[in-house]
Design a protein around this motif. Structure first.
Motif, PDB file in Angstrom:
ATOM      1  N   LYS A  52      49.201  34.815 165.709  1.00  0.00           N
ATOM      2  CA  LYS A  52      49.509  34.805 164.276  1.00  0.00           C
ATOM      3  C   LYS A  52      50.356  33.606 163.867  1.00  0.00           C
ATOM      4  CE  LYS A  52      47.465  38.771 163.688  1.00  0.00           C
ATOM      5  NZ  LYS A  52      46.179  38.833 162.960  1.00  0.00           N
ATOM      6  N   THR A  53      51.301  33.234 164.696  1.00  0.00           N
ATOM      7  CA  THR A  53      52.212  32.149 164.354  1.00  0.00           C
ATOM      8  C   THR A  53      52.328  31.188 165.518  1.00  0.00           C
ATOM      9  OG1 THR A  53      54.125  33.394 165.127  1.00  0.00           O
ATOM     10  CG2 THR A  53      53.563  33.573 162.777  1.00  0.00           C
ATOM     11  N   VAL A  54      52.663  29.960 165.200  1.00  0.00           N
ATOM     12  CA  VAL A  54      52.890  28.907 166.188  1.00  0.00           C
ATOM     13  C   VAL A  54      54.219  28.249 165.852  1.00  0.00           C
ATOM     14  CG1 VAL A  54      52.052  26.760 167.176  1.00  0.00           C
ATOM     15  CG2 VAL A  54      50.428  28.529 166.519  1.00  0.00           C
ATOM     16  N   GLN A  55      55.061  28.076 166.852  1.00  0.00           N
ATOM     17  CA  GLN A  55      56.377  27.486 166.641  1.00  0.00           C
ATOM     18  C   GLN A  55      56.462  26.136 167.327  1.00  0.00           C
ATOM     19  OE1 GLN A  55      59.418  30.147 167.934  1.00  0.00           O
ATOM     20  NE2 GLN A  55      58.724  31.857 166.665  1.00  0.00           N
ATOM     21  N   PHE A  56      57.078  25.180 166.621  1.00  0.00           N
ATOM     22  CA  PHE A  56      57.329  23.847 167.172  1.00  0.00           C
ATOM     23  C   PHE A  56      58.774  23.475 166.905  1.00  0.00           C
ATOM     24  CE2 PHE A  56      52.721  23.622 166.286  1.00  0.00           C
ATOM     25  CZ  PHE A  56      52.278  23.304 167.555  1.00  0.00           C
ATOM     26  N   HIS A  57      59.274  22.558 167.728  1.00  0.00           N
ATOM     27  CA  HIS A  57      60.583  21.959 167.457  1.00  0.00           C
ATOM     28  C   HIS A  57      60.392  20.830 166.460  1.00  0.00           C
ATOM     29  CE1 HIS A  57      61.227  23.812 171.479  1.00  0.00           C
ATOM     30  NE2 HIS A  57      62.387  24.138 170.937  1.00  0.00           N
ATOM     31  N   SER A  78      63.128  25.174 159.094  1.00  0.00           N
ATOM     32  CA  SER A  78      64.588  25.193 159.096  1.00  0.00           C
ATOM     33  C   SER A  78      65.068  23.923 159.783  1.00  0.00           C
ATOM     34  CB  SER A  78      65.111  26.439 159.818  1.00  0.00           C
ATOM     35  OG  SER A  78      66.520  26.392 159.938  1.00  0.00           O
ATOM     36  N   ASP A  79      65.571  22.980 158.996  1.00  0.00           N
ATOM     37  CA  ASP A  79      65.992  21.693 159.532  1.00  0.00           C
ATOM     38  C   ASP A  79      67.445  21.772 159.977  1.00  0.00           C
ATOM     39  OD1 ASP A  79      66.284  19.100 160.252  1.00  0.00           O
ATOM     40  OD2 ASP A  79      66.084  18.244 158.249  1.00  0.00           O
ATOM     41  N   LEU A  80      67.681  21.481 161.234  1.00  0.00           N
ATOM     42  CA  LEU A  80      69.044  21.521 161.768  1.00  0.00           C
ATOM     43  C   LEU A  80      69.943  20.534 161.053  1.00  0.00           C
ATOM     44  CD1 LEU A  80      71.242  22.192 163.878  1.00  0.00           C
ATOM     45  CD2 LEU A  80      70.143  20.573 165.407  1.00  0.00           C
ATOM     46  N   TYR A  81      69.422  19.366 160.709  1.00  0.00           N
ATOM     47  CA  TYR A  81      70.266  18.315 160.149  1.00  0.00           C
ATOM     48  C   TYR A  81      70.666  18.599 158.710  1.00  0.00           C
ATOM     49  CZ  TYR A  81      69.477  15.573 164.302  1.00  0.00           C
ATOM     50  OH  TYR A  81      69.474  15.139 165.607  1.00  0.00           O
ATOM     51  N   ASP A  82      70.047  19.579 158.079  1.00  0.00           N
ATOM     52  CA  ASP A  82      70.520  20.035 156.776  1.00  0.00           C
ATOM     53  C   ASP A  82      71.687  20.990 156.906  1.00  0.00           C
ATOM     54  OD1 ASP A  82      68.632  18.553 155.493  1.00  0.00           O
ATOM     55  OD2 ASP A  82      67.187  20.199 155.297  1.00  0.00           O
ATOM     56  N   ARG A  83      72.014  21.373 158.125  1.00  0.00           N
ATOM     57  CA  ARG A  83      73.031  22.389 158.338  1.00  0.00           C
ATOM     58  C   ARG A  83      74.148  21.906 159.248  1.00  0.00           C
ATOM     59  NH1 ARG A  83      69.687  27.578 160.178  1.00  0.00           N
ATOM     60  NH2 ARG A  83      71.479  28.655 159.290  1.00  0.00           N
ATOM     61  N   LEU A  84      74.229  20.592 159.452  1.00  0.00           N
ATOM     62  CA  LEU A  84      75.281  20.062 160.333  1.00  0.00           C
ATOM     63  C   LEU A  84      76.632  20.013 159.640  1.00  0.00           C
ATOM     64  CD1 LEU A  84      73.599  17.085 162.238  1.00  0.00           C
ATOM     65  CD2 LEU A  84      74.038  19.386 163.059  1.00  0.00           C
ATOM     66  N   ALA A  85      76.636  19.614 158.376  1.00  0.00           N
ATOM     67  CA  ALA A  85      77.895  19.375 157.679  1.00  0.00           C
ATOM     68  C   ALA A  85      78.560  20.696 157.301  1.00  0.00           C
ATOM     69  CB  ALA A  85      77.655  18.521 156.435  1.00  0.00           C
ATOM     70  N   LEU A  86      79.849  20.598 157.008  1.00  0.00           N
ATOM     71  CA  LEU A  86      80.573  21.753 156.504  1.00  0.00           C
ATOM     72  C   LEU A  86      80.024  22.155 155.148  1.00  0.00           C
ATOM     73  CD1 LEU A  86      84.289  20.855 157.342  1.00  0.00           C
ATOM     74  CD2 LEU A  86      82.836  22.487 158.541  1.00  0.00           C
ATOM     75  N   TYR A  87      79.875  23.422 154.935  1.00  0.00           N
ATOM     76  CA  TYR A  87      79.401  23.919 153.651  1.00  0.00           C
ATOM     77  C   TYR A  87      80.511  23.809 152.607  1.00  0.00           C
ATOM     78  CZ  TYR A  87      75.040  25.830 155.502  1.00  0.00           C
ATOM     79  OH  TYR A  87      73.799  25.976 156.043  1.00  0.00           O
ATOM     80  N   PRO A  88      80.150  23.694 151.334  1.00  0.00           N
ATOM     81  CA  PRO A  88      81.189  23.666 150.292  1.00  0.00           C
ATOM     82  C   PRO A  88      82.023  24.940 150.324  1.00  0.00           C
ATOM     83  CG  PRO A  88      79.074  22.959 149.413  1.00  0.00           C
ATOM     84  CD  PRO A  88      78.803  23.480 150.792  1.00  0.00           C
ATOM     85  N   GLY A  89      83.298  24.758 150.174  1.00  0.00           N
ATOM     86  CA  GLY A  89      84.206  25.889 150.208  1.00  0.00           C
ATOM     87  C   GLY A  89      84.774  26.197 151.570  1.00  0.00           C
ATOM     88  N   THR A  90      84.278  25.502 152.608  1.00  0.00           N
ATOM     89  CA  THR A  90      84.798  25.705 153.957  1.00  0.00           C
ATOM     90  C   THR A  90      85.672  24.524 154.358  1.00  0.00           C
ATOM     91  OG1 THR A  90      82.857  24.663 154.986  1.00  0.00           O
ATOM     92  CG2 THR A  90      82.771  27.050 154.607  1.00  0.00           C
ATOM     93  N   GLY A  91      86.519  24.756 155.323  1.00  0.00           N
ATOM     94  CA  GLY A  91      87.395  23.713 155.833  1.00  0.00           C
ATOM     95  C   GLY A  91      87.307  23.619 157.336  1.00  0.00           C
ATOM     96  N   THR A 106      70.102  24.605 169.528  1.00  0.00           N
ATOM     97  CA  THR A 106      70.010  24.027 170.871  1.00  0.00           C
ATOM     98  C   THR A 106      69.644  25.060 171.926  1.00  0.00           C
ATOM     99  OG1 THR A 106      72.413  24.313 171.098  1.00  0.00           O
ATOM    100  CG2 THR A 106      71.614  22.164 170.338  1.00  0.00           C
ATOM    101  N   ASN A 107      69.951  26.327 171.677  1.00  0.00           N
ATOM    102  CA  ASN A 107      69.605  27.392 172.618  1.00  0.00           C
ATOM    103  C   ASN A 107      68.313  28.100 172.244  1.00  0.00           C
ATOM    104  OD1 ASN A 107      71.995  26.892 174.048  1.00  0.00           O
ATOM    105  ND2 ASN A 107      73.161  28.288 172.757  1.00  0.00           N
ATOM    106  N   ASP A 108      67.550  27.533 171.325  1.00  0.00           N
ATOM    107  CA  ASP A 108      66.263  28.091 170.907  1.00  0.00           C
ATOM    108  C   ASP A 108      66.395  29.492 170.337  1.00  0.00           C
ATOM    109  OD1 ASP A 108      64.735  25.877 171.436  1.00  0.00           O
ATOM    110  OD2 ASP A 108      64.246  26.476 173.471  1.00  0.00           O
ATOM    111  N   LEU A 109      67.520  29.790 169.742  1.00  0.00           N
ATOM    112  CA  LEU A 109      67.683  31.069 169.059  1.00  0.00           C
ATOM    113  C   LEU A 109      67.311  30.978 167.594  1.00  0.00           C
ATOM    114  CD1 LEU A 109      71.086  32.174 170.635  1.00  0.00           C
ATOM    115  CD2 LEU A 109      68.777  32.754 171.373  1.00  0.00           C
ATOM    116  N   GLU A 110      67.080  29.789 167.104  1.00  0.00           N
ATOM    117  CA  GLU A 110      66.711  29.565 165.705  1.00  0.00           C
ATOM    118  C   GLU A 110      65.336  28.919 165.680  1.00  0.00           C
ATOM    119  OE1 GLU A 110      67.636  29.704 161.539  1.00  0.00           O
ATOM    120  OE2 GLU A 110      68.807  30.430 163.240  1.00  0.00           O
ATOM    121  N   ASP A 111      64.423  29.502 164.944  1.00  0.00           N
ATOM    122  CA  ASP A 111      63.082  28.934 164.795  1.00  0.00           C
ATOM    123  C   ASP A 111      63.149  27.752 163.839  1.00  0.00           C
ATOM    124  OD1 ASP A 111      62.141  30.930 166.425  1.00  0.00           O
ATOM    125  OD2 ASP A 111      61.745  32.302 164.753  1.00  0.00           O
TER     126      ASP A 111
END
Length: 1458
Positions: A52-57, A78-91, A106-111
């Motif tokens: 049904k589905t195929v996953q790639f890095h 889900s792009d990892l590089y969109d999630r590297l920086a600190l989110y607004p409101g966090t320190g 990195t541990n393949d827990l996120e598709d």
């Protein structure tokens, strides 16, 4: 390609139930703008029918279209590089949110990229004999379907994407403004997973191999790469020629087509593409004549991370021409072609640096297996590569830092090792890979063993043995509190020191294993084990070519014909190195040597301070601790065979193999010689014969022994000239009594161990130095002499070693370094005499201190010429200062240096002399003077003048070479980097003033990378990391510099600086230098707590706690780190490094701070013509009042503006509702029409009261964005307004529409009585209504205006004396009004509906104006400000009252008294 075996593979919904057969890439590169358009066609074979589905890095890519078998497919990305920086409101205390996101990827827990198979795509079944593809048969299903079971037909997935954010994997050079280098681009490959998926979608798990076809579209010339795109007509780009005619006659010039200033010659440079695999074609693009397309194919399955691409204006160099003619004829068509590519102008450097690679490939092919890829090997040299070599399939991407001209000697060894290792990695590293990260030590150790085994043939056996000893000594020094080789694979990505340690230890362990196997079997060593490993990979006995530790152990046991479990348990699965204490004793009665060998590595009582934490190791150990590594105690005993070599009295070496099976081993070794010290007697006879001028060949010829080494300066004249000392008579007598010459422990390098032979006298080490031909034995003897106090005899022995060119140059340079220890005043500076005498004998004009013209053609002689001044500069007197003779000698040789006629450059030689000159200016630790002599006597005036003059001349020499490097750059700016190191040493020693700006100017962007890094290193060593400005600048460079090499090295320097802060090693230049007390010593006990605290800080836990206390409250560091973590340009590695730093300083907090603007008071200004402007002031309300919530029955909350002073009960009347539209201008204009009557549908209303009582307080208004109110008018000084007390709003659930009212705290004398109202239910409503109670006759005082307010009557149940309040926004400020008295029977309510909860006004009248207003009759004021009411109806038929008001100066007069 073997299938991916995962748990749950039988699940029909599994997204990984497939195997990759082949992948085709189509890449289109653009320099201007920097853009890559790609198309990946992946051919997969399902392992289940209901896939049904195929996953790639897939990372940092932007998919634009995804098709499965030609049908559009939906996806989830889900792009990892969109999630590297600190989110607004966090320190920084929430850094772990971002860190957890990275860990999941990195541990393949996120598709990352999930592709859903369209419903129209059917997966069909087929058998092997029904037309299955050869790739599926050979690669994918050879193991699954060998029995003829059903397979599924492959499906193709096409993914089109764009790439414009190059944070990882791709590096563009020369495209930024101000970068004058030749533009080129390359892939940043490494041995870890994660990089390939940043270039194209794939299975980037580090184990899945497949076939690749690559097609690259690129600009034809350098000028085409930066020209503006031409318009496209009918699918064909407009060419520069029309009908064969050029554009010379064109009216429009093409001068602005390029934004780069290239010469015509540079524009015409052809671009070249170098890629993994074999090039199949390179054709011009049919649609655009300015572009070409090159195609490559990889016939052997490889990992995605081993696909390397480089293109730019590279020059081709054919290194196959350096292959010997005989080898070329012998190999014939099997000869591997070697192609090198470099940027223009560096061709000769490539030839000089890589000329040996053709012979290297031939040697590896003959010794191991044939070349695993096509019949060509390629390497390209690029700029800013973050490592020395990145290995890919049949292609190595090398750093241009490795290149060196033929006029330089220093980079020879490092560059040769790196390039030979790049070739070896094609066999082990690309063709053979590690099955798991824990098995990576096999890849590292195997490739480096192949490298060193070949370098033994290239450089010689002495060089190989000497380098082997240096590596083993470094491993012994580093292997404390380290993971084992097997466990180290999990920590390789944490710190560069992990990779360095693995390379050293894995190589040393395999070298030890090789020596043991060869001694056991006679011929088969680790080289045969690697041969068998590569043979199994070639015959597909290794799945995907992956090797495990157990598999390698099995191969070694079969080749060596012995069990190696104990060896692997100690050196692979265990950590640490043994330490042997040996105690030999000769038993004359038994004629045996009794030897006791004891291992002391596990004895905690013998550990020294060397085991304490250092600044360079702090970050590495802290990272290991954070990732779960715990130090294991050293094993009490290492076991295995050890070779003991005893050189007996007749000079014959006898080898004995001892089995080490416990921590303490006692053995008895049989003695074979019946005579004692025969060689010593023969030597005495030889000397006596030489002294008498007799021939030593007659009857005594059999007794004379010809010494091979160190037999210089034998004649009396030479002994007197060189001041040679010899053994005393007592020493000679003791030597005659010895039964053997010397003993060597582990003579064949079968252990990585530290050995110490106790009670072995010095003359035995000297005999070993002079008579043993093994360079390791010679080096061990020199190292032993270095532990002894300086003595004329030691200096005499070592000067013979230095002057004898039969010794290996490494031993000679080591001897020169040790001679300086014998230079002291109590032995008449004999070491200094020997060194200066040797230098003048070797490199000066005979009979003159003037140096000869340099001749560096002999590399060994050149190294000696550099080693002698380096040793002389270390000589210090008893006061810690260099003698004047040393200073003058160094100044003379640098001044009189003559390089004319020398074909080699003297850049490194002069850099060495500059460092020596700076060392002579520093002051070392003072030495104790013998006989209690005073070492602290001050210098005389003449000595002080000489010292000052020498210092001035030395600094002039340093400055001269520094300026010379700016005009004529030396190789890798060696002059500048050396001067920076000299200034650092002199600044730390207080020899020159502290000027950090001199270092900071070289740390700026635009300088060479190595110069910038050296400047930053000097700044950190000077303690400037505690400076906020420099700290912020350094972190900014770490996160934003364009060069990945510079960023990675700067992070290492920053980590070392944190280690200095943690250990308390920060340099503080403000402390004065403590004078040396050479007289009486006053002993006082230091506080036990201080010593304990200092010792605790040298441990990891104490250092981490100290670092947190030092830097946790540093605001500049927090802001800089937070800014760096919010950057959208940092690579994954830099973000992970910043996370590690944050984990040491800031605790994790699972909370987010919500920031709200503070409420501000409102002001009012009368603008004339009946206009009032309300605005926010700068005054912030910080003190709240007790809140009171009042509600009404199913109606909106109201703002009550006062009440009659004498309340009279009246019947309920509908209130008058004022609906006001408040605009962003924050001004209100009110117009009041004449009076009117109520509609007939309403009951008759009583007259409206004329009293406007004091308003109730209202809560603050919400802030209005982008509104800048005008400055409020200054209040009269006589009567300042009373500051209101604000009650924060209290939310009450009501059913009516939600509204807010703010209350004003009235003066105590005028506060109305409290009335209680039942709570209203909350009901949301778009508009908020404020209810005002007004008297009709009071409307006359409001004056006329230009805008209108809609007034409507509304039922009101408000009773007299009842107090109402409305909860309003935070920013509203109440109106301050003077309460008035009136007698009335009714007060209708007026509600104002607005975009804001309420209005505010500020009283500006002083006390005198207030009294005057009260004395004015109401009728007079009413006549001045008329008011009228008109009846209006809308479309719905509801009656409305239109009130026309004339607003005055913002102050309402009091009501008239009855």
């Amino acid at each position: 390609m073997a299938p991916i075996e995962l748990d749950g593979a039988d699940d029909t919904d599994s997204a990984t139930s497939f195997t990759v057969l082949k992948q085709s890439l189509e890449l289109d590169f653009s320099f201007s703008p920097r853009l890559v358009k790609g198309k990946a066609t992946i051919e997969i074979q399902p392992l289940v029918k209901n896939l049904k589905t195929v996953q790639f890095h897939c990372r940092q890519l932007k998919p634009t279209s995804i098709k499965v078998e030609g049908r559009l497919a939906s996806n989830n990305y889900s792009d990892l590089y969109d999630r590297l920086a600190l989110y607004p409101g966090t320190g920084l205390n929430q850094y772990h949110f971002s860190k957890d996101r990275i860990d999941r990827h990195t541990n393949d827990l996120e598709d990352e990229l999930i592709i859903y198979i369209p419903p129209g795509v059917r997966i069909r079944e087929s058998r092997l004999d029904e037309g299955a593809t050869h790739d599926a048969v050979l690669n994918g299903n050879s193991q699954l379907n060998g029995s003829g079971e059903v397979i599924f037909t492959p499906i193709k997935i096409e993914i089109q994407y764009t790439l414009d954010n190059f944070r990882d994997a791709l590096q563009f050079i020369g495209t930024e403004d101000g970068d004058g280098r030749y533009p080129h681009v390359y892939t940043r490959n490494n041995q870890f997973r994660g990089m390939a998926s940043c270039i194209f979608p794939c299975i980037d798990d580090g184990i899945t191999k497949c076939l690749f076809d690559i097609s690259i579209r690129y600009p034809r010339t350098l000028g085409d790469a930066f020209c503006k795109p031409r318009p496209i007509a009918n699918g064909i780009a407009a060419s520069s020629e029309i009908n064969g005619t050029g554009k010379a006659d064109s009216v429009m010039s093409d001068a602005d087509d390029d934004y780069r200033d290239f010469t015509e010659e540079e524009k015409a440079m052809e671009m070249a593409v170098i890629c993994s695999g074999e090039m199949t074609d390179d054709i011009a693009d049919v649609t655009d004549s300015t572009r070409k397309t090159a195609s490559f194919t990889c016939a052997s399955p490889v990992l995605p991370q081993h696909i390397g691409i480089v293109f730019g204006p590279f020059t081709h160099v054919d290194l196959s021409e350096y292959r010997d003619t005989q080898d070329d004829e012998r190999l014939g068509s099997n000869a591997i072609r070697v192609h090198a590519f470099c940027l223009p102008g560096r061709t000769e450097e490539v030839r000089n640096s890589a000329m040996m690679l053709a012979r290297t490939l031939d040697s590896f092919t003959e010794r191991y297996q044939s070349y695993p890829f096509e019949k060509a090997y390629k390497l390209a040299f690029v700029d800013d590569l973050d490592c020395d070599v990145a290995s890919t399939a049949s292609f190595s991407i090398c750093s241009s830092r490795l290149l060196f001209p033929e006029t330089v000697w220093e980079p020879l060894e490092h560059t040769t090792r790196a390039l030979v290792h790049a070739v070896a990695s094609q066999w082990i590293g690309v063709n053979v890979i590690a099955q798991r990260p824990n098995d990576y030590w096999i890849i590292v150790g195997g490739s480096w063993f192949m490298t060193e085994f070949y370098l033994r043939e290239l450089f010689g056996r002495n060089d190989h043995r000497f380098r082997q000893k240096k590596f083993a000594d470094k491993v012994i020094q580093m292997d404390h509190r380290r993971p084992s080789l097997f466990a180290l694979g999990e920590y390789l990505t944490l710190d560069p020191g992990e990779q360095e340690f693995m390379e050293l230890k894995a190589l040393s362990v395999l070298s030890v294993l090789h020596n043991r196997l060869v001694k056991q079997s006679g011929k088969n060593g680790v080289d045969r084990c690697l041969y068998r490993l590569l043979f199994n990979a070639r015959n597909e006995k290794l799945v995907n070519g992956a090797i495990s530790t157990d598999g390698f152990l099995d191969i070694c046991e079969k080749v060596g014909h012995q069990k190696l479990d104990a060896f692997f348990n100690q050196w692979i699965y265990g950590s640490g190195c043994p330490t042997f204490e040996c105690h030999p004793a000769f038993n004359k009665k038994k004629q045996v040597i009794q030897l006791t060998i004891k291992q002391t590595q596990a004895d905690s009582t013998l550990r020294t301070v060397d085991w304490l934490l250092t600044a360079s190791d702090f970050m590495r150990e802290a990272k290991e601790r954070k990732h779960g590594f715990r130090v294991s105690p050293d094993p009490p005993a290492f076991v295995g065979p050890m070779t003991i070599r005893i050189h007996e009295a007749d000079g014959t070496p006898y080898e004995h193999i001892v089995d080490i099976n416990s921590s303490t081993v006692k053995v008895e070794i049989q003695y074979n010689t019946k005579y004692k010290r025969l060689k010593r007697n023969r030597l005495a006879k030889e000397r006596a014969a030489a002294a008498q001028g007799l021939d030593a060949t007659g009857d005594t010829s059999e007794d004379v022994t010809l010494y091979s080494l160190g037999d210089l300066f034998q004649t009396p004249e030479e002994i007197e000239e060189w001041k040679i000392s010899d053994w005393s008579a007592d020493d000679e007598a003791r030597m005659d009594q010895e039964s053997y010459e010397w003993i060597r422990i582990d003579a064949d390098f079968e252990w990585i161990a530290k050995t110490n032979i106790n009670e072995m006298p010095s003359y035995m080490y000297v005999s070993q130095l002079q008579q043993d031909k093994d360079v390791v034995a010679q080096a061990e003897s020199v190292e032993y002499l270095a532990t002894k106090a300086g003595h004329p005899l030691i200096s005499s022995i070592l000067i013979k070693i230095l002057m004898d060119n039969r010794y290996f140059h490494g031993v000679r340079t080591l001897a020169a370094d040790v001679i300086s220890l014998s230079a002291s005043s109590d032995i008449d500076w004999i070491g200094l005499f020997h060194l200066t005498k040797a230098f003048r004998e070797l490199f000066c004009i005979p009979g003159s201190p003037m140096t000869r013209s340099n001749d560096f053609s002999d590399r060994a002689s050149y190294l000696i010429q550099c080693a002698i001044p380096r040793s002389i500069s270390k000589i210090k007197g008893t006061d810690g200062k260099a003698p004047q003779q040393v200073k003058q000698f160094l100044l003379d040789i640098i001044r009189y240096n003559d390089n004319r006629g020398n074909e080699y450059s003297d850049d490194f030689y002069l850099a060495t002399l500059m460092s020596c000159l700076a060392d002579s200016l520093t002051v070392g630790l003072p030495k104790a003077r013998p006989n209690g002599m005073d070492a602290g006597s001050s210098l005389g005036l003449v000595d002080e003048a000489e010292e000052f003059d020498f210092k001035r001349k030395a600094m002039e020499e340093l400055s001269r070479h520094q300026r010379l490097d700016e005009w004529i750059p030396s190789y890798q700016n060696i002059y500048t980097t050396t001067v920076l190191d000299c200034n650092l040493a002199l600044s730390i020693n207080r020899a020159i003033p502290f000027r950090p700006t001199e270092f900071l100017q070289y740390a700026r962007a635009g300088n060479a990378e190595n110069v910038r890094l050296r400047a930053w290193s000097c700044l950190v060593d000077l303690g400037m990391l505690m400076n906020d400005n420099i700290l912020e600048y350094m972190i900014f460079d770490m996160a934003s510099d364009e060069s990945p090499y510079f960023r990675s090295r700067l992070i290492s320097i920053f980590g070392k600086g944190l280690g200095q802060i943690a250990l308390g090693d920060v340099l503080t230049l403000d402390k004065p230098v403590e004078p040396v007390n050479t007289g009486f010593v006053i002993e006082q006990e230091e506080g036990q707590s201080n010593r304990e605290a200092e010792f605790k800080r040298r441990k990891l836990d104490g250092a981490m706690a100290a670092l947190k206390s030092e830097l946790q409250g540093k605001t500049a560091l927090r802001e800089a780190l937070e800014s760096a973590l919010r950057s959208q340009e940092s690579s994954l590695h830099e973000v992970q490094e910043l996370h590690e730093i944050c984990s040491l300083l800031y605790p994790q907090e699972n909370r987010l701070w919500v920031t709200r603007r503070m409420p501000r008071y409102w002001g009012v200004q009368h603008e004339g013509a009946g206009r009032l402007r309300f605005y926010r002031t700068e005054r912030v309300r910080t003190k709240p009042l007790p809140s009171k919530s009042t509600t009404a029955k199913e109606k909106a909350p109201k703002l009550r503006i006062g009440k009659p002073k004498l309340p009279i009960a009246m019947p309920e009347q509908p209130p008058v509702v004022v609906e006001e539209q408040l605009q962003r201008s924050q001004s209100i204009t009110v117009a009041v029409p004449p009076s009117s009557t109520l509609p007939s549908s309403q009951p008759p209303q009583p007259p409206v009261s004329a009293l406007i009582p004091t308003p109730e307080p209202s809560s603050s208004l919400p802030p209005i964005a982008n509104v800048q109110p005008a400055a409020p008018p200054a209040a009269p000084p006589a009567a300042p307004p009373v500051a209101p007390t604000v009650i924060p709003p209290v939310a009450t659930p009501v059913a009516a529409p939600k509204s807010t009212i703010t209350k004003i705290k009235l003066p105590a004398s005028e506060k109305p009585k409290k009335s209680h109202t039942p709570a209203e239910p909350k009901v949301k409503k778009k508009q908020k209504i404020v209810v005002l109670k007004l008297a009709p006759e009071k409307l006359a005082y409001l004056g006329n205006g230009s805008s209108q307010l809609k007034i409507s009557l509304k039922n009101s149940t408000t009773s007299p004396g009842r107090k109402e309040s409305v909860d309003s926004g935070d920013d509203d400020i109440p109106l301050i009004r003077q309460a008035s008295e009136r007698k009335s029977t009714m007060s209708p309510a007026v509600s104002v509906a607005s975009d804001r909860p309420s209005l505010q006004r500020q009283a500006t009248d002083n006390a005198s104006k207030k009294r005057k207003a009260e004395s004015t009759p109401d009728t007079e004021r009413a006549g001045k400000r008329p008011a009228s009411v008109e009846l209006m109806t809308n479309g719905s038929g509801k009656p409305r009252l239109m009130l026309k008001l004339s607003v005055g100066k913002g102050r309402l007069p009091p009501s008239p008294k009855s």
